[in-house]
Design a protein around this motif. Structure first.
Motif, short mmCIF file in Angstrom:
data_model
loop_
_atom_site.label_atom_id
_atom_site.label_comp_id
_atom_site.label_asym_id
_atom_site.label_seq_id
_atom_site.Cartn_x
_atom_site.Cartn_y
_atom_site.Cartn_z
N ALA A 41 0.83 -1.20 0.00
CA ALA A 41 0.00 0.00 0.00
C ALA A 41 0.86 1.25 0.00
CB ALA A 41 -0.92 -0.01 1.21
N ARG A 42 1.99 1.23 0.75
CA ARG A 42 2.92 2.35 0.82
C ARG A 42 3.54 2.61 -0.55
NH1 ARG A 42 6.79 0.34 4.30
NH2 ARG A 42 5.26 -0.51 5.73
N GLY A 53 3.51 -4.53 -8.80
CA GLY A 53 2.25 -4.94 -8.20
C GLY A 53 1.04 -4.32 -8.86
N GLU A 54 1.25 -3.30 -9.71
CA GLU A 54 0.15 -2.73 -10.47
C GLU A 54 0.10 -3.45 -11.80
OE1 GLU A 54 0.31 1.49 -10.93
OE2 GLU A 54 -0.98 1.82 -9.22
N LYS A 55 -1.04 -4.08 -12.07
CA LYS A 55 -1.14 -4.89 -13.26
C LYS A 55 -1.50 -4.05 -14.48
CE LYS A 55 -2.34 -8.84 -10.57
NZ LYS A 55 -3.48 -9.34 -9.82
N SER A 56 -0.74 -4.23 -15.56
CA SER A 56 -1.04 -3.56 -16.81
C SER A 56 -1.67 -4.53 -17.80
CB SER A 56 0.22 -2.93 -17.40
OG SER A 56 1.20 -3.91 -17.58
N VAL A 57 -1.40 -5.81 -17.60
CA VAL A 57 -1.94 -6.85 -18.49
C VAL A 57 -2.95 -7.67 -17.71
CG1 VAL A 57 -1.38 -8.86 -19.90
CG2 VAL A 57 0.23 -6.96 -19.76
N LYS A 58 -4.14 -7.81 -18.27
CA LYS A 58 -5.16 -8.61 -17.60
C LYS A 58 -5.19 -9.97 -18.26
CE LYS A 58 -9.32 -7.44 -15.17
NZ LYS A 58 -10.61 -6.77 -15.18
N LYS A 59 -5.02 -11.01 -17.45
CA LYS A 59 -5.00 -12.36 -18.01
C LYS A 59 -6.42 -12.89 -18.15
CE LYS A 59 -0.35 -13.30 -17.25
NZ LYS A 59 0.65 -13.93 -16.45
#
Ligand code: ZN
Length: 94
Positions: A41-42, A53-59
């Protein structure tokens, strides 16, 4: 996809093949106060570039899991079935 409700498979605790009960795997809730969760979160706070941890590709699809419970020692272990699929896994009652 269908999976039988009981299977004869290897139990790591009994160290032999025993009858197992199959159940659908469901993920529990993440503890919001856990150290790793707080750290993550930090990381996401504020303005910056690419963040882990931020997803750019959705599986598409998920890897289905079942929880196998040994009928002798009651030990539970997980089994992943196949690869990524959009089909839902169901445990047959027959
Ligand atoms: Zn066992």
């Amino acid at each position: 996809m269908k999976y039988p409700a009981s299977v004869n498979t290897y139990c790591p605790k009994c160290r032999k093949h025993t009858k197992h009960k199959a159940k659908l795997y469901s993920k529990g809730n993440a503890r919001t106060m856990a150290w790793g969760q707080l750290k993550h979160a930090r990381k996401l706070v504020g303005y910056k570039g690419k963040v882990a941890g931020e997803k750019s590709v959705k599986k598409l699809g998920k890897r289905n899991k079942v929880v196998l419970e040994c009928s002798v020692c009651k030990k539970k272990h997980e089994r992943t079935i196949g690869t990524r699929t959009r089909k839902k896994l169901e445990v047959t009652t027959a």
